[in-house]
Design a protein around this motif. Structure first.
Motif, PDB file in Angstrom:
ATOM      1  N   ARG A 133       4.760   1.214  -4.552  1.00 36.26           N
ATOM      2  CA  ARG A 133       3.377   1.678  -4.476  1.00 36.26           C
ATOM      3  C   ARG A 133       3.212   3.122  -4.948  1.00 36.26           C
ATOM      4  NH1 ARG A 133      -0.299  -1.174  -1.928  1.00 36.26           N
ATOM      5  NH2 ARG A 133      -1.426   0.695  -1.265  1.00 36.26           N
ATOM      6  N   SER A 134       4.292   3.737  -5.394  1.00 34.32           N
ATOM      7  CA  SER A 134       4.224   5.122  -5.852  1.00 34.32           C
ATOM      8  C   SER A 134       5.110   5.313  -7.074  1.00 34.32           C
ATOM      9  CB  SER A 134       4.672   6.076  -4.739  1.00 34.32           C
ATOM     10  OG  SER A 134       4.817   7.396  -5.222  1.00 34.32           O
TER      11      SER A 134
ATOM     12  N   LEU B  47       7.355   2.057  -0.558  1.00 38.41           N
ATOM     13  CA  LEU B  47       7.730   0.651  -0.726  1.00 38.41           C
ATOM     14  C   LEU B  47       7.059  -0.146   0.382  1.00 38.41           C
ATOM     15  CD1 LEU B  47      11.591   1.143  -1.235  1.00 38.41           C
ATOM     16  CD2 LEU B  47       9.850   0.992  -3.026  1.00 38.41           C
ATOM     17  N   GLU B  48       6.582  -1.341   0.053  1.00 39.87           N
ATOM     18  CA  GLU B  48       5.878  -2.134   1.059  1.00 39.87           C
ATOM     19  C   GLU B  48       6.201  -3.614   0.867  1.00 39.87           C
ATOM     20  OE1 GLU B  48       1.940  -0.865   2.622  1.00 39.87           O
ATOM     21  OE2 GLU B  48       1.263  -2.718   1.661  1.00 39.87           O
TER      22      GLU B  48
ATOM     23  N   GLU C 176      -4.465  -4.089  -7.575  1.00 38.81           N
ATOM     24  CA  GLU C 176      -4.123  -2.766  -7.040  1.00 38.81           C
ATOM     25  C   GLU C 176      -3.132  -2.864  -5.885  1.00 38.81           C
ATOM     26  OE1 GLU C 176      -7.795  -0.816  -6.109  1.00 38.81           O
ATOM     27  OE2 GLU C 176      -8.373  -0.606  -8.211  1.00 38.81           O
ATOM     28  N   LEU C 177      -2.157  -3.753  -6.049  1.00 39.94           N
ATOM     29  CA  LEU C 177      -1.135  -3.940  -5.025  1.00 39.94           C
ATOM     30  C   LEU C 177      -0.140  -2.791  -5.016  1.00 39.94           C
ATOM     31  CD1 LEU C 177      -0.132  -6.124  -2.948  1.00 39.94           C
ATOM     32  CD2 LEU C 177       1.390  -6.924  -4.762  1.00 39.94           C
ATOM     33  N   GLY C 178       0.131  -2.260  -6.185  1.00 47.76           N
ATOM     34  CA  GLY C 178       1.091  -1.182  -6.358  1.00 47.76           C
ATOM     35  C   GLY C 178       1.176  -0.870  -7.839  1.00 47.76           C
TER      36      GLY C 178
ATOM     37  N   GLU D 254      10.154  -2.677 -13.398  1.00 46.55           N
ATOM     38  CA  GLU D 254      10.720  -2.414 -12.065  1.00 46.55           C
ATOM     39  C   GLU D 254       9.634  -2.019 -11.064  1.00 46.55           C
ATOM     40  OE1 GLU D 254      13.683  -3.139 -11.308  1.00 46.55           O
ATOM     41  OE2 GLU D 254      14.705  -3.266 -13.249  1.00 46.55           O
ATOM     42  N   ILE D 255       8.581  -2.816 -11.012  1.00 51.82           N
ATOM     43  CA  ILE D 255       7.475  -2.541 -10.076  1.00 51.82           C
ATOM     44  C   ILE D 255       7.621  -3.313  -8.777  1.00 51.82           C
ATOM     45  CG2 ILE D 255       5.911  -2.055 -11.984  1.00 51.82           C
ATOM     46  CD1 ILE D 255       4.698  -4.854 -11.442  1.00 51.82           C
ATOM     47  N   PHE D 256       8.613  -4.199  -8.721  1.00 49.48           N
ATOM     48  CA  PHE D 256       8.793  -5.056  -7.557  1.00 49.48           C
ATOM     49  C   PHE D 256      10.278  -5.279  -7.353  1.00 49.48           C
ATOM     50  CE2 PHE D 256       8.865  -9.511  -5.758  1.00 49.48           C
ATOM     51  CZ  PHE D 256       8.328  -9.192  -4.521  1.00 49.48           C
TER      52      PHE D 256
END
Length: 353
Positions: A128-129, A251-252, A275-277, A314-316
């Motif tokens: 998320r960042s 991280l979520e 807009e999840l991250g 690498e967003i997840f």
């Protein structure tokens, strides 16, 4: 009485999508399902009564009431539901998650009453960042390299749980994702060494310790999951701090069941509009192109390229399949485990013969 839907392109799982609970049709405050509900009152269960066969589009049948029963439905916290089941006050508990799985494994409950769905969906950590260490994809990849997926859920004793390092499951994927894990030529120790080197390089350059917050839902299962993840990150020099969902963690946890059997569902879970991250507009564009493409081979190629784009971004951090559990008493019929994690209430209204 007739709803016409025109599809812009073929969608094999369209009827399954229409069958989802959230796609129910309401008209003048009433639904079109096979049961009718009682008037709700505070603190009382919602009573669902089966409609007669002729009201459901079937031939009338004498004494149909003898083959039907009401279903009382209540919503309650997980610990209260497990206590009610143990006390014999309820016969079925649905919609359990990993965050509260340890509750079902305590007290007088026997292992035979716990039923696990081999669920299909996404379960992992969204980033998320993109500040600090997380600004670079290679650094975000270090987090994924550091996770020991094979032992992540060992404390839960969940037999048959499938871990993964991909977003789209192998049976649906094309290309490298269909062949195996993402780093076939690296042992876990080698992966951990790479992650450790990247963390150490960042800390030397910034002159500070790397601390990351992990947002998880409340529950004893989340406590255990955090302990596992924090231990993995500690091994590569990262200090993990526990946070709740939507509390600003870097991280979520993202835990959701699939709604139809297509790579497109998995890829769309990270669409920029949600807009999840962090997200990838390039991957979104490729998925959009796959929708209008009529050639099956090209459609699959668009989706595979979109998957690779999301992975490279690498967003997840994929961990594995979602965990869903239920508590089912022995006299209950009409309950079946399934990969969708959905359990219709109408079959439960049919008593055992």
């Amino acid at each position: 009485r007739v709803i016409e839907i025109t599809l812009t392109s073929p969608m094999p799982d369209f009827l399954r999508l229409l069958a989802q609970p959230e796609m129910g049709i309401f008209l003048d405050g009433s639904g079109a399902g096979p049961m009718v509900r009682s008037d709700e009152s505070d603190g009382q269960p919602l009573l669902l009564t089966p409609l007669p066969p002729e009201a459901r589009g079937f031939p009338a049948r004498e004494q149909w009431q003898s083959r039907a029963r009401q279903v009382a439905v209540s919503a309650m916290p997980a610990n209260s539901a497990v206590d009610a089941f143990a006390a014999g006050e309820v016969d079925l508990v649905l919609n359990g998650r990993l965050s509260n799985l340890p509750l079902a494994d305590t007290g007088p409950l026997t292992r035979g009453t716990i039923r696990l769905d081999a669920a299909l969906g996404v379960f992992g950590l969204v980033v998320r960042s993109d500040d600090g260490f997380l600004a670079e994809p290679l650094n975000r990849q270090a987090l994924s390299l550091a996770v020991d997926r094979s032992n992540l859920l060992q404390p839960f004793n969940v037999g048959g749980w499938q871990s993964t390092s991909w977003i789209v499951p192998r049976e649906l994927a094309n290309g490298a994702a269909a062949q195996g894990e993402r780093w076939p030529n690296l042992s876990f120790e080698q992966r951990r060494d790479i992650a450790r080197q990247r963390v150490a390089a960042w800390e030397r350059a910034e002159g500070e310790e790397l601390v990351l917050r992990i947002g998880l839902p409340d529950g004893p299962g989340s406590d255990t999951l955090f302990t596992q993840l924090a231990g993995n990150f500690t091994q590569v020099g990262i200090t993990a701090v526990r946070a709740g969902l939507r509390e600003g963690a870097e991280l979520e946890l993202h835990d959701r069941l699939a709604r139809f059997y297509s790579p497109r569902w998995f890829l769309n879970q990270f669409h920029c509009r949600l807009e999840l991250g962090l997200c990838s507009e390039e991957a979104d564009d490729l998925v959009e192109q796959s929708i209008v493409e009529s050639d099956a081979q090209l459609k699959a190629q668009f989706l595979a390229t979109a998957h690779n784009q999301l992975i490279d971004s690498e967003i997840f951090i994929p961990l594995g399949a979602p965990v869903r559990w239920s508590l089912v008493r022995g006299n209950i019929t009409g309950f079946e485990e399934n990969r969708w994690g959905l359990h219709p209430l109408f079959p439960l209204s049919q008593p055992p013969t």
